[in-house]
Write an enzyme that holds these catalytic residues in place. Structure first.
Site, mmCIF file in Angstrom:
data_model
loop_
_atom_site.group_PDB
_atom_site.id
_atom_site.type_symbol
_atom_site.label_atom_id
_atom_site.label_comp_id
_atom_site.label_asym_id
_atom_site.label_seq_id
_atom_site.Cartn_x
_atom_site.Cartn_y
_atom_site.Cartn_z
ATOM 1 N N LYS A 122 5.822 -11.571 3.277
ATOM 2 C CA LYS A 122 4.486 -11.229 2.770
ATOM 3 C C LYS A 122 4.565 -10.000 1.863
ATOM 4 O O LYS A 122 3.961 -9.969 0.786
ATOM 5 C CB LYS A 122 3.521 -10.977 3.953
ATOM 6 N N ASP A 181 -6.895 -11.985 7.047
ATOM 7 C CA ASP A 181 -6.421 -13.099 7.878
ATOM 8 C C ASP A 181 -7.586 -13.994 8.333
ATOM 9 O O ASP A 181 -7.371 -15.106 8.812
ATOM 10 C CB ASP A 181 -5.731 -12.560 9.138
ATOM 11 N N GLN A 205 0.170 -8.544 12.394
ATOM 12 C CA GLN A 205 1.003 -9.721 12.654
ATOM 13 C C GLN A 205 0.947 -10.075 14.142
ATOM 14 O O GLN A 205 1.093 -9.210 15.010
ATOM 15 C CB GLN A 205 2.452 -9.443 12.210
HETATM 16 N N1 GUN Z 1 1.458 -15.085 13.282
HETATM 17 C C1 GUN Z 1 1.677 -16.378 12.957
HETATM 18 N N2 GUN Z 1 0.901 -16.718 11.894
HETATM 19 C C2 GUN Z 1 0.199 -15.621 11.556
HETATM 20 C C3 GUN Z 1 -0.762 -15.351 10.545
HETATM 21 O O1 GUN Z 1 -1.154 -16.202 9.726
HETATM 22 N N3 GUN Z 1 -1.264 -14.092 10.520
HETATM 23 C C4 GUN Z 1 -0.867 -13.151 11.406
HETATM 24 N N4 GUN Z 1 -1.417 -11.935 11.302
HETATM 25 N N5 GUN Z 1 0.010 -13.360 12.358
HETATM 26 C C5 GUN Z 1 0.545 -14.601 12.423
#
Ligand code: GUN
Length: 292
Positions: A52, A119, A96
Site C-alpha cells: 500500500k 477503509d 491494518q
Molecule cells: N486486512 C485484510 N484486508 C484488509 C483491508 O482491506 N484493510 C485493512 N485495514 N486491513 C485488512
C-alpha cells in the site's frame, strides 16, 4: 473464458489517479496523504501494508507508515488514532487488521474519524453504504465492483453467491451486489461456515464471490457452466521449492473451474491488486472532500 486481470485494471486505475495527482501538483495543491498503522509483525500484514505504501509512492501520494509493537495497548493505539484524526496533513488512514487480541477491533475502528476512514470500516460509513448513500466503500468489495464494471459483466437479475461473511469482504459484498444499479441488482445468497449443503447453492450461482481463505475449496463440480468467479482467497501455503518458502493460493481450483467459467479472477493478480488501487481511490476522494 475471460480472465479478469486485476493487475492490468489496477495499473490503469493507478495511472488515472496519478494523472489527477499530477494536475494537483501543477496547480500547487496539496497531494493526498495516506497513513497506515500496523500493530505487530505478522508477515502477511507487513507485506500488504508495504504494498500500500509503495503504491502511494508510485502515484505521487504522500504516505506515512506507523509501526507499533505487538504489545501495544488499546489505549496507546487509540491515542495514535486521535493524533491521526487531528493531524490536518493526513487525508485518510487505515488500521491494518487483524489486531492483537488485547485490542478491541470494533472500539478501534469506531475511533477513526469517518471523514478519514478510507477503509470504510466505521459503522457510520458502513451504514451509509448499506443505505446507498455516498461514502467510502471498503476497498476489496469496491475493487470487485470495479472489475465487474470494467469487464462489462452482467449482474442484473443474476444469482450471486457470496462465500464468507467477514466484515471486510463477504458482508459488504452481499449488500453491494443487491443494491439497485450496476454492478448490482443481483439476487444474493450469503453463505458461511454454518451453511449446509453449500454445493447445492453454488451450483445455482451465476456469480460466485469466494472470500473464505481455504485453498482449493471451490471445485469444478460445485459450479455450473458459464459461471463468473471472483476469488478473494489469498492463503500462504508452505512450499519448500519456492524461494519465499510459500506460495499464494486462492479459494478456487483455478485449473478446473476456469474450464467452465465465463469470467474468472486469477490468484495472484486478480482481486489483490484491485484492493490497493481502490484504497488509493478512496484516499483521493478523502483529499477532494477535505479541499471543499
Ligand atoms: N486486512 C485484510 N484486508 C484488509 C483491508 O482491506 N484493510 C485493512 N485495514 N486491513 C485488512
Amino acid at each position: 473464458m475471460t480472465l479478469l486481470d486485476g493487475k492490468k485494471v489496477s495499473n490503469d486505475i493507478k495511472d488515472e489517479i496519478k494523472a489527477e495527482v499530477d494536475a494537483m501538483k501543477a496547480n500547487g495543491e496539496k497531494v493526498p496523504h495516506l497513513a497506515a498503522v500496523i500493530v505487530g509483525d505478522d508477515g502477511a500484514s507487513l507485506t500488504y501494508v508495504g504494498s500500500k505504501v509503495r503504491a502511494c509512492e508510485r502515484i505521487g501520494f504522500e504516505s506515512t507508515l506507523v509501526k507499533m509493537p505487538h504489545t501495544t495497548s488499546e489505549l496507546e493505539l487509540l491515542k495514535k488514532i486521535k493524533e491521526l484524526n487531528t493531524n490536518d496533513d493526513i487525508d485518510g488512514f487505515i488500521i491494518q487488521l487483524p489486531l492483537p487480541p488485547q485490542i478491541d477491533t470494533q472500539k478501534v475502528l469506531m475511533a477513526v474519524d469517518p471523514s478519514k476512514d478510507v477503509d470504510g470500516f466505521h459503522p457510520e460509513n458502513f451504514g451509509k453504504m448499506a443505505l446507498d448513500m455516498s461514502t467510502f466503500i471498503p476497498a476489496t468489495p469496491f475493487g470487485i465492483l470495479e472489475l465487474l464494471e470494467r469487464y462489462d459483466v452482467d449482474t442484473k437479475g443474476k444469482h450471486t453467491v457470496v462465500i464468507g461473511r467477514s466484515h471486510i469482504v463477504g458482508r459488504p459484498m452481499s449488500i453491494l451486489m443487491s443494491r439497485r444499479g450496476w454492478p448490482g441488482n443481483s439476487t444474493v445468497t450469503l453463505t458461511h461456515s454454518n451453511t449446509k449443503n453449500i454445493s447445492q447453492i453454488t451450483t445455482q450461482a451465476d456469480i460466485i464471490i469466494s472470500a473464505l481463505g481455504v485453498p482449493n475449496f471451490l471445485k469444478a463440480e460445485m459450479v455450473k457452466d458459464d459461471v463468473v468467479i471472483i476469488d478473494v482467497g489469498i492463503t500462504r501455503v508452505p512450499d519448500e521449492e519456492h524461494p519465499k518458502g510459500y506460495v499464494i493460493r486462492g479459494d478456487v481450483d483455478f485449473e478446473k473451474v476456469s474450464e467452465k467459467a465465463s469470467f474468472i479472477t486469477p490468484v495472484p493478480g486478480g482481486v489483490g491488486p484491485m484492493t490497493i488501487a481502490m484504497l488509493l481511490k478512496n484516499t483521493l476522494l478523502a483529499r477532494e472532500q477535505r479541499r471543499t
